[in-house]
Design an enzyme around this catalytic site. Structure first.
Site, mmCIF file in Angstrom:
data_model
loop_
_atom_site.group_PDB
_atom_site.id
_atom_site.type_symbol
_atom_site.label_atom_id
_atom_site.label_comp_id
_atom_site.label_asym_id
_atom_site.label_seq_id
_atom_site.Cartn_x
_atom_site.Cartn_y
_atom_site.Cartn_z
ATOM 1 N N GLY A 48 -57.155 -43.727 54.059
ATOM 2 C CA GLY A 48 -58.274 -43.604 54.143
ATOM 3 C C GLY A 48 -59.163 -45.614 53.496
ATOM 4 O O GLY A 48 -59.894 -45.058 54.408
ATOM 5 N N ASP A 104 -62.164 -43.657 49.920
ATOM 6 C CA ASP A 104 -62.875 -43.645 51.497
ATOM 7 C C ASP A 104 -64.518 -42.971 50.758
ATOM 8 O O ASP A 104 -65.490 -43.483 50.780
ATOM 9 C CB ASP A 104 -62.034 -43.493 52.388
ATOM 10 C CG ASP A 104 -61.526 -42.039 52.279
ATOM 11 O OD1 ASP A 104 -61.620 -41.799 51.665
ATOM 12 O OD2 ASP A 104 -61.139 -41.939 54.030
ATOM 13 N N ASP A 107 -65.503 -35.511 47.948
ATOM 14 C CA ASP A 107 -65.415 -34.765 49.022
ATOM 15 C C ASP A 107 -65.637 -33.245 47.960
ATOM 16 O O ASP A 107 -66.413 -33.212 47.293
ATOM 17 C CB ASP A 107 -64.295 -34.485 50.833
ATOM 18 C CG ASP A 107 -65.110 -33.654 51.102
ATOM 19 O OD1 ASP A 107 -65.925 -32.240 50.855
ATOM 20 O OD2 ASP A 107 -64.225 -33.033 51.837
ATOM 21 N N PHE A 156 -68.488 -33.865 58.354
ATOM 22 C CA PHE A 156 -67.450 -34.560 59.229
ATOM 23 C C PHE A 156 -67.599 -35.839 59.597
ATOM 24 O O PHE A 156 -68.243 -36.216 60.705
ATOM 25 C CB PHE A 156 -66.802 -33.501 59.175
ATOM 26 C CG PHE A 156 -64.700 -33.975 59.594
ATOM 27 C CD1 PHE A 156 -64.020 -33.759 58.416
ATOM 28 C CD2 PHE A 156 -64.303 -35.252 60.094
ATOM 29 C CE1 PHE A 156 -62.580 -34.306 57.959
ATOM 30 C CE2 PHE A 156 -63.322 -35.450 60.322
ATOM 31 C CZ PHE A 156 -62.524 -35.495 59.543
ATOM 32 N N VAL A 157 -66.806 -36.965 58.576
ATOM 33 C CA VAL A 157 -67.452 -38.064 59.464
ATOM 34 C C VAL A 157 -66.180 -38.837 59.233
ATOM 35 O O VAL A 157 -65.564 -38.432 59.095
ATOM 36 C CB VAL A 157 -68.824 -39.194 58.516
ATOM 37 C CG1 VAL A 157 -69.598 -38.484 58.737
ATOM 38 C CG2 VAL A 157 -67.779 -38.940 56.934
ATOM 39 N N ASP A 163 -60.081 -40.518 58.961
ATOM 40 C CA ASP A 163 -59.925 -40.471 60.258
ATOM 41 C C ASP A 163 -60.638 -38.583 60.344
ATOM 42 O O ASP A 163 -60.848 -38.175 59.712
ATOM 43 C CB ASP A 163 -58.322 -40.661 60.017
ATOM 44 C CG ASP A 163 -58.210 -38.902 58.600
ATOM 45 O OD1 ASP A 163 -58.145 -39.512 58.043
ATOM 46 O OD2 ASP A 163 -57.347 -38.472 59.744
ATOM 47 N N ARG A 169 -59.892 -44.568 63.024
ATOM 48 C CA ARG A 169 -59.897 -45.499 62.134
ATOM 49 C C ARG A 169 -60.288 -46.535 61.657
ATOM 50 O O ARG A 169 -61.097 -46.735 60.687
ATOM 51 C CB ARG A 169 -58.488 -45.667 61.046
ATOM 52 C CG ARG A 169 -58.143 -44.285 60.604
ATOM 53 C CD ARG A 169 -56.942 -44.672 59.242
ATOM 54 N NE ARG A 169 -55.942 -43.296 59.167
ATOM 55 C CZ ARG A 169 -56.009 -42.043 58.513
ATOM 56 N NH1 ARG A 169 -57.228 -42.220 57.794
ATOM 57 N NH2 ARG A 169 -55.148 -41.240 58.154
HETATM 58 P P1 IMP Z 1 -61.589 -34.577 48.446
HETATM 59 O O1 IMP Z 1 -60.290 -34.544 47.711
HETATM 60 O O2 IMP Z 1 -61.935 -33.126 48.574
HETATM 61 O O3 IMP Z 1 -62.077 -35.580 47.273
HETATM 62 O O4 IMP Z 1 -61.331 -35.589 50.052
HETATM 63 C C1 IMP Z 1 -60.961 -36.556 49.394
HETATM 64 C C2 IMP Z 1 -60.288 -37.219 51.304
HETATM 65 O O5 IMP Z 1 -60.724 -35.959 51.960
HETATM 66 C C3 IMP Z 1 -60.172 -38.526 51.223
HETATM 67 O O6 IMP Z 1 -59.534 -39.271 50.589
HETATM 68 C C4 IMP Z 1 -60.786 -38.588 52.943
HETATM 69 O O7 IMP Z 1 -59.815 -38.834 53.111
HETATM 70 C C5 IMP Z 1 -60.730 -36.822 53.211
HETATM 71 N N1 IMP Z 1 -62.183 -36.632 52.897
HETATM 72 C C6 IMP Z 1 -62.873 -36.034 53.048
HETATM 73 N N2 IMP Z 1 -63.936 -35.474 53.974
HETATM 74 C C7 IMP Z 1 -63.741 -36.031 54.805
HETATM 75 C C8 IMP Z 1 -64.455 -36.614 55.393
HETATM 76 O O8 IMP Z 1 -65.963 -36.184 55.734
HETATM 77 N N3 IMP Z 1 -63.949 -37.118 56.857
HETATM 78 C C9 IMP Z 1 -62.311 -37.872 57.483
HETATM 79 N N4 IMP Z 1 -61.707 -37.858 55.790
HETATM 80 C C10 IMP Z 1 -62.391 -37.157 54.388
HETATM 81 MG MG MG Z 2 -57.746 -39.761 51.296
#
Ligand code: IMP
Ligand code: MG
Length: 184
Positions: A48, A104, A107, A156-157, A163, A169
């Site tokens: 990402g 990127d 979340d 979700f973006v 992606d 992407r």
């Molecule tokens: P986390 O581990 O939940 O903080 O999420 C981080 C990873 O989840 C990022 O590196 C992204 O690859 C993926 N991700 C989280 N939210 C989104 C979204 O809205 N769109 C696409 N990928 C996401």
């Molecule tokens: Mg990621």
């Protein structure tokens, strides 16, 4: 692909302006005497972060190495994190180096929580983090991040490296989708 776009959340021009600002902050913070001895290693979280990191590092005029790390939390057609899993990478020797982890989007925070201790354990002199986007979620606000590009709603973006099921992407803007997303 363009027909799937619901709305543009951040345009490519907006992204470019903010990436330049982030690069300026990072450069200042990693230039002596602000930073003690030692070079930096930039660690983009693949896949990402690949577009963000390539724009970012070309505006940071400092000696640096790149170390890749692949983490998967949204396997296949998922829009909810399944828990971060470090899948491997080519990160190089981090001993005594100042590491900047670049992702990127923040979340659930699972990715940074998994990656940061791993990098410290590899002997880095310091570890900082940079994300282009941070979702408006309690979990995301609870994680310390050194550089944040944009605060966005909890949606979700895709685009600019992000992606859905490995598609989108290559979109230059950050957008939401109107296709029904599988919530599995
Ligand atoms: P986390 O581990 O939940 O903080 O999420 C981080 C990873 O989840 C990022 O590196 C992204 O690859 C993926 N991700 C989280 N939210 C989104 C979204 O809205 N769109 C696409 N990928 C996401
Ligand atoms: Mg990621």
């Amino acid at each position: 692909m363009m027909a799937d776009i619901d709305r543009v959340l951040i345009s490519q021009e907006g992204i470019a302006r903010r990436v330049a600002e982030l690069a300026a902050y990072i450069t200042t913070d990693h230039t002596p005497p602000v930073l003690a001895e030692g070079e930096i290693t930039i660690v983009p979280i693949m896949t990402g972060a690949m577009i963000f990191v390539s724009d970012l590092i070309r505006q940071i005029p400092l000696a640096m190495k790149i170390g890749l790390l692949t983490v998967s939390s949204y396997p296949g057609a998922s829009v909810q994190s399944k828990g971060a899993q470090v899948l491997g990478g080519n990160i190089g020797d981090l001993t005594g180096r100042h590491v900047l982890v670049v992702d990127d989007i923040l979340d659930s925070g699972g990715t940074l929580l998994a990656v940061m201790p791993e990098i410290k354990a590899r002997g880095a002199a310091s570890v900082k983090s940079c994300v282009l986007l941070r979702k408006d979620r309690v979990a995301a606000r609870a994680i310390h991040v050194d550089y944040v590009g944009f605060e966005i709603p909890d949606e979700f973006v895709v685009g600019y490296g992000l992606d859905y099921n490995d598609y989108y992407r290559n979109l230059p803007d950050i957008v939401t989708l109107k296709i029904p997303l599988a919530s599995v």
